[in-house]
Design an enzyme around this catalytic site. Structure first.
Site, mmCIF file in Angstrom:
data_model
loop_
_atom_site.group_PDB
_atom_site.id
_atom_site.type_symbol
_atom_site.label_atom_id
_atom_site.label_comp_id
_atom_site.label_asym_id
_atom_site.label_seq_id
_atom_site.Cartn_x
_atom_site.Cartn_y
_atom_site.Cartn_z
ATOM 1 N N LYS A 26 1.054 4.452 7.172
ATOM 2 C CA LYS A 26 0.273 5.327 6.285
ATOM 3 C C LYS A 26 0.801 6.752 6.386
ATOM 4 C CE LYS A 26 -2.750 2.181 5.016
ATOM 5 N NZ LYS A 26 -2.755 1.670 3.640
ATOM 6 N N SER A 74 0.810 -1.223 0.000
ATOM 7 C CA SER A 74 0.000 0.000 0.000
ATOM 8 C C SER A 74 0.843 1.273 0.000
ATOM 9 C CB SER A 74 -0.953 0.015 1.204
ATOM 10 O OG SER A 74 -0.247 0.154 2.417
#
Length: 202
Positions: free
Chosen positions: A158, A122
């Site tokens: 993230k 990701s």
């Protein structure tokens, strides 16, 4: 850095050798041929005072070697990104390994450092699976910082963005949608400060 008493140098070597499975005060006293645990505790406090060691106040058997007098390295604990419980934190888990790191790679107090091994895609192309991340334990990131965090029990890496009252967790890979952090369960473990690439794509 101050010189070490011979017993302190011996103690530091024992602590390094057993960092993944720390010994009790009784076991340390036995290894050092000392009759009293209080003497061991004194030498541990001296190692802390001289800047060789940092202990977790809540758990004396949880410590970080800040400086190796024979090698110019520090030791950081690496944690896996396993799912945490509802109140869980990544740092409550058992380190997967202890990694020697050149001090020049650390731009913050070493006692606040830890590492994680990235998983998933990701955060590509910034972070690839199996890259090693050097992280500063810090719960107050700035906008656009890359963070190691826990959301609904899931540990993730993230990019942190604050949007009004909401925290948005963004991936670098456009195939992944942004995540609105859960206000009750979300917390930041630390800010990614360095990335050690473990493979090279051609």
């Amino acid at each position: 850095m101050k010189a070490l008493h011979p017993k302190q140098a011996e103690l530091l070597e024992i602590l390094k050798a057993n960092i993944s499975d720390p010994l009790t005060m009784e076991e340390l006293a036995d290894r050092l041929n000392l009759s009293a645990k209080s003497v061991v505790f004194h030498h541990i406090k001296q190692l802390e005072k001289k800047g060789y060691l940092k202990r977790n106040p809540a758990n004396p058997r949880d410590y970080i070697i800040l400086k190796d007098p024979e090698k110019n390295v520090i030791y950081l604990k690496m944690y896996g990104m396993a799912k945490c419980g509802p109140e869980g934190t990544l740092l409550d888990g058992t380190p997967t390994r202890i990694v020697p790191v050149d001090p020049s790679m650390i731009y913050f107090p070493a006692c606040k450092g830890f590492m994680v091994e990235a998983k998933g895609d990701s955060m590509q192309t910034l972070i690839a699976p199996h890259d090693w991340l050097i992280v500063e334990q810090n719960h107050s990131p700035k906008n656009k910082d890359v963070v190691v965090c826990v959301n609904n029990g899931e540990v993730m890496v993230k990019r942190f963005t604050k949007d009004g009252e909401n925290v948005i967790l963004q991936s670098e890979n456009p195939q992944y949608n942004p995540i609105i952090a859960d206000r009750d369960s979300f917390h930041v473990e630390g800010i990614v400060r360095s990335i050690i690439k473990r493979s090279v794509s051609c």
